[in-house]
Write a protein that holds these residues in place. Structure first.
Motif, mmCIF file in Angstrom:
data_model
loop_
_atom_site.group_PDB
_atom_site.id
_atom_site.type_symbol
_atom_site.label_atom_id
_atom_site.label_comp_id
_atom_site.label_asym_id
_atom_site.label_seq_id
_atom_site.Cartn_x
_atom_site.Cartn_y
_atom_site.Cartn_z
ATOM 1 N N ALA A 255 5.298 2.221 -18.890
ATOM 2 C CA ALA A 255 6.210 1.732 -19.939
ATOM 3 C C ALA A 255 5.615 1.926 -21.331
ATOM 4 O O ALA A 255 6.337 2.130 -22.305
ATOM 5 N N GLN A 256 4.300 1.840 -21.417
ATOM 6 C CA GLN A 256 3.609 1.957 -22.715
ATOM 7 C C GLN A 256 2.815 3.258 -22.735
ATOM 8 O O GLN A 256 1.592 3.258 -22.893
ATOM 9 N N ALA A 257 3.506 4.349 -22.536
ATOM 10 C CA ALA A 257 2.824 5.629 -22.355
ATOM 11 C C ALA A 257 2.003 6.055 -23.567
ATOM 12 O O ALA A 257 0.984 6.741 -23.429
ATOM 13 N N GLN A 258 2.422 5.651 -24.802
ATOM 14 C CA GLN A 258 1.702 6.117 -25.995
ATOM 15 C C GLN A 258 0.307 5.512 -26.096
ATOM 16 O O GLN A 258 -0.647 6.202 -26.420
ATOM 17 N N ASP A 259 0.200 4.214 -25.827
ATOM 18 C CA ASP A 259 -1.098 3.562 -26.019
ATOM 19 C C ASP A 259 -1.334 2.531 -24.903
ATOM 20 O O ASP A 259 -1.383 1.329 -25.143
ATOM 21 N N PRO A 260 -1.510 3.026 -23.690
ATOM 22 C CA PRO A 260 -1.611 2.088 -22.561
ATOM 23 C C PRO A 260 -2.831 1.170 -22.649
ATOM 24 O O PRO A 260 -2.755 0.010 -22.248
ATOM 25 N N GLU A 261 -3.949 1.662 -23.156
ATOM 26 C CA GLU A 261 -5.166 0.833 -23.206
ATOM 27 C C GLU A 261 -4.967 -0.387 -24.086
ATOM 28 O O GLU A 261 -5.487 -1.469 -23.816
ATOM 29 N N ARG A 262 -4.212 -0.164 -25.175
ATOM 30 C CA ARG A 262 -3.981 -1.269 -26.117
ATOM 31 C C ARG A 262 -3.088 -2.351 -25.518
ATOM 32 O O ARG A 262 -3.341 -3.545 -25.661
ATOM 33 N N PHE A 263 -2.035 -1.926 -24.830
ATOM 34 C CA PHE A 263 -1.048 -2.883 -24.323
ATOM 35 C C PHE A 263 -1.350 -3.384 -22.908
ATOM 36 O O PHE A 263 -0.931 -4.471 -22.533
ATOM 37 N N CYS A 264 -2.038 -2.583 -22.122
ATOM 38 C CA CYS A 264 -2.179 -2.932 -20.689
ATOM 39 C C CYS A 264 -3.587 -3.377 -20.306
ATOM 40 O O CYS A 264 -3.809 -3.783 -19.162
ATOM 41 N N GLY A 265 -4.509 -3.301 -21.205
ATOM 42 C CA GLY A 265 -5.864 -3.768 -20.900
ATOM 43 C C GLY A 265 -6.626 -2.802 -20.019
ATOM 44 O O GLY A 265 -6.207 -1.653 -19.819
ATOM 45 N N ALA A 266 -7.729 -3.304 -19.495
ATOM 46 C CA ALA A 266 -8.604 -2.452 -18.691
ATOM 47 C C ALA A 266 -7.957 -2.126 -17.357
ATOM 48 O O ALA A 266 -7.113 -2.879 -16.860
ATOM 49 N N MET A 267 -8.367 -1.012 -16.809
ATOM 50 C CA MET A 267 -7.848 -0.568 -15.520
ATOM 51 C C MET A 267 -8.350 -1.523 -14.419
ATOM 52 O O MET A 267 -9.561 -1.739 -14.294
ATOM 53 N N PRO A 268 -7.442 -2.125 -13.632
ATOM 54 C CA PRO A 268 -7.912 -2.992 -12.531
ATOM 55 C C PRO A 268 -8.427 -2.151 -11.372
ATOM 56 O O PRO A 268 -8.341 -0.915 -11.412
ATOM 57 N N ILE A 269 -8.904 -2.815 -10.362
ATOM 58 C CA ILE A 269 -9.402 -2.111 -9.178
ATOM 59 C C ILE A 269 -8.265 -1.286 -8.580
ATOM 60 O O ILE A 269 -7.136 -1.778 -8.427
ATOM 61 N N ALA A 270 -8.543 -0.016 -8.298
ATOM 62 C CA ALA A 270 -7.481 0.893 -7.856
ATOM 63 C C ALA A 270 -7.686 1.365 -6.427
ATOM 64 O O ALA A 270 -7.049 2.325 -5.994
ATOM 65 N N SER A 271 -8.572 0.722 -5.732
ATOM 66 C CA SER A 271 -8.799 1.110 -4.340
ATOM 67 C C SER A 271 -9.085 -0.143 -3.508
ATOM 68 O O SER A 271 -9.338 -1.220 -4.063
ATOM 69 N N ASP A 272 -9.032 0.049 -2.204
ATOM 70 C CA ASP A 272 -9.332 -1.065 -1.294
ATOM 71 C C ASP A 272 -10.800 -1.442 -1.464
ATOM 72 O O ASP A 272 -11.676 -0.599 -1.261
ATOM 73 N N ARG A 273 -11.058 -2.682 -1.847
ATOM 74 C CA ARG A 273 -12.446 -3.073 -2.152
ATOM 75 C C ARG A 273 -13.321 -3.147 -0.903
ATOM 76 O O ARG A 273 -14.531 -3.215 -1.014
ATOM 77 N N TYR A 274 -12.707 -3.121 0.280
ATOM 78 C CA TYR A 274 -13.510 -3.198 1.516
ATOM 79 C C TYR A 274 -13.732 -1.811 2.130
ATOM 80 O O TYR A 274 -14.823 -1.490 2.559
ATOM 81 N N THR A 275 -12.665 -0.983 2.160
ATOM 82 C CA THR A 275 -12.795 0.347 2.783
ATOM 83 C C THR A 275 -13.043 1.427 1.740
ATOM 84 O O THR A 275 -13.362 2.560 2.105
ATOM 85 N N LYS A 276 -12.870 1.098 0.463
ATOM 86 C CA LYS A 276 -13.040 2.042 -0.663
ATOM 87 C C LYS A 276 -11.977 3.139 -0.674
ATOM 88 O O LYS A 276 -12.086 4.110 -1.412
ATOM 89 N N VAL A 277 -10.950 3.022 0.158
ATOM 90 C CA VAL A 277 -9.859 4.001 0.159
ATOM 91 C C VAL A 277 -8.954 3.717 -1.038
ATOM 92 O O VAL A 277 -8.505 2.569 -1.211
ATOM 93 N N PRO A 278 -8.678 4.724 -1.884
ATOM 94 C CA PRO A 278 -7.819 4.476 -3.053
ATOM 95 C C PRO A 278 -6.413 4.042 -2.638
ATOM 96 O O PRO A 278 -5.900 4.487 -1.598
ATOM 97 N N PHE A 279 -5.809 3.171 -3.450
ATOM 98 C CA PHE A 279 -4.423 2.797 -3.197
ATOM 99 C C PHE A 279 -3.562 4.045 -3.356
ATOM 100 O O PHE A 279 -3.794 4.871 -4.247
ATOM 101 N N ASP A 280 -2.572 4.166 -2.485
ATOM 102 C CA ASP A 280 -1.761 5.385 -2.408
ATOM 103 C C ASP A 280 -0.498 5.222 -3.264
ATOM 104 O O ASP A 280 0.293 4.305 -3.033
ATOM 105 N N ILE A 281 -0.334 6.097 -4.237
ATOM 106 C CA ILE A 281 0.854 6.022 -5.099
ATOM 107 C C ILE A 281 1.876 7.044 -4.607
ATOM 108 O O ILE A 281 1.570 8.238 -4.496
ATOM 109 N N GLN A 282 3.076 6.551 -4.268
ATOM 110 C CA GLN A 282 4.171 7.425 -3.808
ATOM 111 C C GLN A 282 5.393 7.110 -4.657
ATOM 112 O O GLN A 282 6.114 6.147 -4.367
ATOM 113 N N GLY A 283 5.597 7.892 -5.740
ATOM 114 C CA GLY A 283 6.719 7.625 -6.637
ATOM 115 C C GLY A 283 6.517 6.288 -7.327
ATOM 116 O O GLY A 283 5.507 6.086 -7.998
ATOM 117 N N ASN A 284 7.457 5.358 -7.116
ATOM 118 C CA ASN A 284 7.262 4.028 -7.709
ATOM 119 C C ASN A 284 6.784 3.015 -6.673
ATOM 120 O O ASN A 284 7.009 1.826 -6.800
#
Lengths: 117, 208
Positions: free
Chosen positions: A55-84
């Motif tokens: 939604a904030q494509a121009q300046d995501p860092e400013r509006f959305c903050g730091a990137m949260p964890i993007a993978s499974d913290r136990y298996t280390k497998v990245p979360f799978d993004i499929q469209g929305n």
């Protein structure tokens, strides 16, 4: 009378404990549930962040903050993004209706849908 | 006048009248007082050759007894509370309320808490109860201890309140149209536990 009532009360207590254990399972089941709960929280945080950055494509860092964890913290497998949809592999069968009710999200087959607006 | 007061008064009057302690003891035992009770009553007075019994200083309340019954009462409360809580949780899982939410994800947590509480407090209660019953076997006068009677009376009072509450719930449920299997199972659980508690602790106030 007193002995009989005491005996039945104790049998009832032991029986209820046994039924309770049969219902919730042992320590390993509890650990799986706890990991899934944390996994779900992480997935929701990631889905919210994805929704915000799109939604904030121009300046995501400013509006959305730091990137949260993007993978499974136990298996280390990245979360799978499929469209929305953003998906994770869960160890227990989560009640999708309860997840939707608790967090106000759409959750199905281990996938959360996030708004792209 | 309480039985213990009557006993003390009798011993005092007897000693004042110049009766030998052995005579008083024989008369009291013949009337059904236990030997420890009679010994305690006679031991409360000393003879210093004054022609009057001299009272000995006494501790009014046995603190050990208070701790024992206090702990037993708390253990019983925790056992009953978690028995009902665990039963309600299991009923919510097996017979979900068709109208209301069953409690969701927290049911398993609640079940585990109740199991943990029961695993600790049921053996604790059984151990305390065994101590109390052993004390009664060794000295039947213990069954007349005021603290024991109060403990029994309070437990019966709370159990009777639970039955009244269950009856009110059934009537309310009927008026609200929510008399489902889920509702009836929960009510039945409360009634069964309350009846068992009354059956067990009735002896605490009935013993004489």
């Amino acid at each position: 009378m007193q002995r009989a009532a005491g005996f039945v009360l104790m049998v009832l207590a032991l029986g209820m404990v046994a039924l309770g254990l049969a219902q919730v399972g042992g320590p390993e089941t509890a650990r799986r549930e706890a990991r899934d709960e944390q996994r779900l929280q992480d997935l929701i945080g990631y889905a919210n962040h994805l929704s915000c950055t799109r939604a904030q494509a121009q300046d995501p860092e400013r509006f959305c903050g730091a990137m949260p964890i993007a993978s499974d913290r136990y298996t280390k497998v990245p979360f799978d993004i499929q469209g929305n949809l953003v998906c994770a592999t869960f160890e227990t069968a989560l009640d999708e209706a309860q997840v939707a009710q608790r967090f106000g999200v759409s959750f199905k087959d281990g996938c959360l849908s996030f708004d792209t607006e | 006048m309480k039985p213990a007061d009557a006993l003390a008064q009798f011993v005092q009057d007897g000693l004042r009248a110049g009766r030998a302690p052995a005579q008083l003891r024989a008369a009291l035992l013949a009337e059904g007082w236990s030997a420890p009770e009679v010994d305690r009553a006679l031991g409360a007075w000393a003879d210093h050759g004054l022609g009057l019994p001299v009272p000995r200083p006494r501790v009014q309340v046995a603190s050990g007894e208070a701790v024992l019954y206090g702990l037993m009462f708390v253990a019983l409360l925790v056992v009953i509370w978690h028995l009902i809580d665990l039963g309600f949780d299991l009923i919510s899982v097996w017979l979900p309320d068709p109208v209301r939410d069953s409690g969701g994800v927290w049911v398993n947590t609640s079940i585990r808490w109740s199991i943990a509480a029961l695993v600790v407090t049921v053996p604790l209660f059984l151990w305390l109860n065994a101590r109390v019953e052993r004390a009664v076997r060794l000295d039947p006068a213990t069954a007349r201890a005021p603290l024991r009677r109060r403990f029994g009376a309070l437990t019966l009072f709370l159990a009777a309140l639970s039955l009244v509450g269950a009856a009110v719930s059934v009537v309310y449920g009927g008026l609200m149209g929510i008399v489902t299997a889920h509702f009836l199972a929960k009510t039945a659980l409360v009634v069964v536990i309350a009846v068992l508690v009354i059956g067990y602790f009735r002896a605490y106030v009935a013993e004489d």
